[in-house]
Design an enzyme around this catalytic site. Structure first.
Site, PDB file in Angstrom:
ATOM      1  N   ASN A 115       0.875  -1.173   0.000  1.00  0.00           N
ATOM      2  CA  ASN A 115       0.000   0.000   0.000  1.00  0.00           C
ATOM      3  C   ASN A 115       0.909   1.218   0.000  1.00  0.00           C
ATOM      4  O   ASN A 115       1.486   1.554   1.027  1.00  0.00           O
ATOM      5  CB  ASN A 115      -0.883  -0.036   1.262  1.00  0.00           C
ATOM      6  N   TRP A 116       1.024   1.833  -1.173  1.00  0.00           N
ATOM      7  CA  TRP A 116       1.961   2.963  -1.284  1.00  0.00           C
ATOM      8  C   TRP A 116       1.453   4.211  -0.582  1.00  0.00           C
ATOM      9  O   TRP A 116       2.180   5.185  -0.449  1.00  0.00           O
ATOM     10  CB  TRP A 116       2.213   3.278  -2.768  1.00  0.00           C
ATOM     11  N   LYS A 117       0.199   4.229  -0.199  1.00  0.00           N
ATOM     12  CA  LYS A 117      -0.415   5.431   0.393  1.00  0.00           C
ATOM     13  C   LYS A 117      -0.153   6.634  -0.526  1.00  0.00           C
ATOM     14  O   LYS A 117      -0.146   6.447  -1.739  1.00  0.00           O
ATOM     15  CB  LYS A 117       0.105   5.642   1.824  1.00  0.00           C
TER      16      LYS A 117
ATOM     17  N   HIS B 149      -9.424   1.457   4.969  1.00  0.00           N
ATOM     18  CA  HIS B 149      -8.155   1.589   5.697  1.00  0.00           C
ATOM     19  C   HIS B 149      -8.349   2.565   6.864  1.00  0.00           C
ATOM     20  O   HIS B 149      -9.109   3.534   6.744  1.00  0.00           O
ATOM     21  CB  HIS B 149      -7.067   2.098   4.747  1.00  0.00           C
TER      22      HIS B 149
ATOM     23  N   GLU C 181      -6.671   4.916   7.922  1.00  0.00           N
ATOM     24  CA  GLU C 181      -6.394   6.324   7.620  1.00  0.00           C
ATOM     25  C   GLU C 181      -7.590   6.983   6.930  1.00  0.00           C
ATOM     26  O   GLU C 181      -7.832   8.180   7.087  1.00  0.00           O
ATOM     27  CB  GLU C 181      -5.118   6.434   6.768  1.00  0.00           C
TER      28      GLU C 181
ATOM     29  N   GLU D  59      -5.343  -4.904  10.761  1.00  0.00           N
ATOM     30  CA  GLU D  59      -4.326  -3.878  10.937  1.00  0.00           C
ATOM     31  C   GLU D  59      -4.584  -3.121  12.239  1.00  0.00           C
ATOM     32  O   GLU D  59      -5.312  -2.112  12.235  1.00  0.00           O
ATOM     33  CB  GLU D  59      -4.369  -2.893   9.763  1.00  0.00           C
TER      34      GLU D  59
ATOM     35  N   GLY E   4       2.766   1.937  11.053  1.00  0.00           N
ATOM     36  CA  GLY E   4       3.795   2.983  10.998  1.00  0.00           C
ATOM     37  C   GLY E   4       4.527   3.223  12.308  1.00  0.00           C
ATOM     38  O   GLY E   4       5.284   4.184  12.430  1.00  0.00           O
TER      39      GLY E   4
ATOM     40  N   SER F   7       3.566  -2.319  10.451  1.00  0.00           N
ATOM     41  CA  SER F   7       5.019  -2.396  10.658  1.00  0.00           C
ATOM     42  C   SER F   7       5.641  -3.707  10.173  1.00  0.00           C
ATOM     43  O   SER F   7       6.543  -4.243  10.812  1.00  0.00           O
ATOM     44  CB  SER F   7       5.364  -2.138  12.133  1.00  0.00           C
TER      45      SER F   7
ATOM     46  N   GLY G 212       2.829  -1.060   4.324  1.00  0.00           N
ATOM     47  CA  GLY G 212       2.882   0.359   3.993  1.00  0.00           C
ATOM     48  C   GLY G 212       4.314   0.764   3.683  1.00  0.00           C
ATOM     49  O   GLY G 212       4.834   0.503   2.591  1.00  0.00           O
TER      50      GLY G 212
HETATM   51  P1  PGA Z   1       2.976   0.202   7.738  1.00  0.00           P
HETATM   52  O1  PGA Z   1       1.502   0.471   7.174  1.00  0.00           O
HETATM   53  O2  PGA Z   1       3.468  -1.077   7.077  1.00  0.00           O
HETATM   54  O3  PGA Z   1       3.778   1.401   7.298  1.00  0.00           O
HETATM   55  O4  PGA Z   1       2.884   0.049   9.190  1.00  0.00           O
HETATM   56  C1  PGA Z   1       0.591  -0.574   6.992  1.00  0.00           C
HETATM   57  C2  PGA Z   1      -0.707  -0.056   6.434  1.00  0.00           C
HETATM   58  O5  PGA Z   1      -1.158   1.017   6.838  1.00  0.00           O
HETATM   59  O6  PGA Z   1      -1.341  -0.717   5.572  1.00  0.00           O
END
Ligand code: PGA
Length: 249
Positions: free
Chosen positions: A14-16, A99, A101, A170, A176, A212, A233
């Site tokens: 997931n490149w966000k 997600h 976010e 998640e 993160g 993470s 991510g």
């Molecule tokens: P992260 O994000 O691997 O940077 O913790 C995961 C995600 O939000 O899908």
């Protein structure tokens, strides 16, 4: 949920809101040229503007690609939104839905998320449905009850549709943060959701872990019973790191 070969897990990036034409070109060209038999089933969810590029560069490979969201509407006067039909134009197979976010910054609730899941299934996309608790909820011992609430609407889908959904556990505190969840925590949640699905008659289930994940902890995480893959991510932004996570060891 069918994976392309035995023992294969799903490794989804997931490149966000990251990337550029130049950076993506290097990443995607390298990805296209790997010997996919040596790797788990990989997929990349890119920002909307780069779907054209992903389609151009990955077409003909075994890599899947997709978006990080879609509109809950089919078409019409919804300024700034992008429909399931549109992402299908770029041969997407995947779309991340709900997600944390988006739940947080775009205030997406369960009914919007449910509409998006239905729209993606109607368009033959594979929704990657994210769920997970905050640290506060975990510390109060309410994780499983909270997750049941988050997935309540989704579990109303019939079993054929449910078997086409990829779930992604998640925990918000793991995203993160550099701290992934432990084996016990992941096993408990995945096992709980799988049981719920089996009870609904879904025999083929797919649940990813996200939060993470990196090349140092990925083989540990992928070996936990009930983990069918990972959603990544930060570590999915670097091609060498992504390939290290994805290689079948
Ligand atoms: P992260 O994000 O691997 O940077 O913790 C995961 C995600 O939000 O899908």
């Amino acid at each position: 949920m069918n994976k392309s070969h035995i023992n294969s897990k799903f490794i989804i990036g997931n490149w966000k809101m990251n990337g550029s034409l130049k950076e993506n070109f290097i990443f995607l060209s390298k990805l296209k040229n790997i010997n996919s038999n040596k790797y788990h089933q990989m997929g990349i969810c890119v920002p909307f503007p780069y779907l054209f590029q992903a389609n151009e560069l990955l077409n003909g490979s075994k890599i899947l690609w997709g978006a990080q969201d879609i509109s809950s509407y089919d078409k019409g006067a919804y300024t700034g939104q992008v429909s399931a039909f549109m992402i299908k134009d770029f041969n997407c197979k995947l779309v991340i839905i709900g997600h944390s976010e988006r739940r947080l910054f775009q205030h997406e609730n369960e009914s919007i998320i449910f509409k998006k899941i239905v729209i993606s299934l109607n368009n033959s996309l594979i929704p990657i449905v994210c769920f997970g608790e905050t640290l506060n909820i975990r510390n109060n011992g309410n994780t499983l009850a909270y997750i049941d609430k988050q997935l309540k609407k989704v579990f109303k889908l019939n079993k054929d549709l449910l078997s086409r959904v990829i779930f992604a556990y998640e925990p918000l505190w793991a995203i993160g943060s550099g701290y992934s969840a432990t084996q016990e925590q992941i096993y408990e949640v995945h096992n709980h959701v799988k049981k719920r699905l089996y009870n609904l008659g879904v025999t083929s289930t797919c649940i990813l872990y996200g939060g993470s994940v990196n090349s140092k902890n990925s083989s540990y995480l992928l070996n936990i019973s009930g983990v069918d893959g990972v959603l990544i991510g930060g570590a999915s932004l670097l091609i060498d790191e992504f390939l290290k996570i994805s290689i079948i060891s």
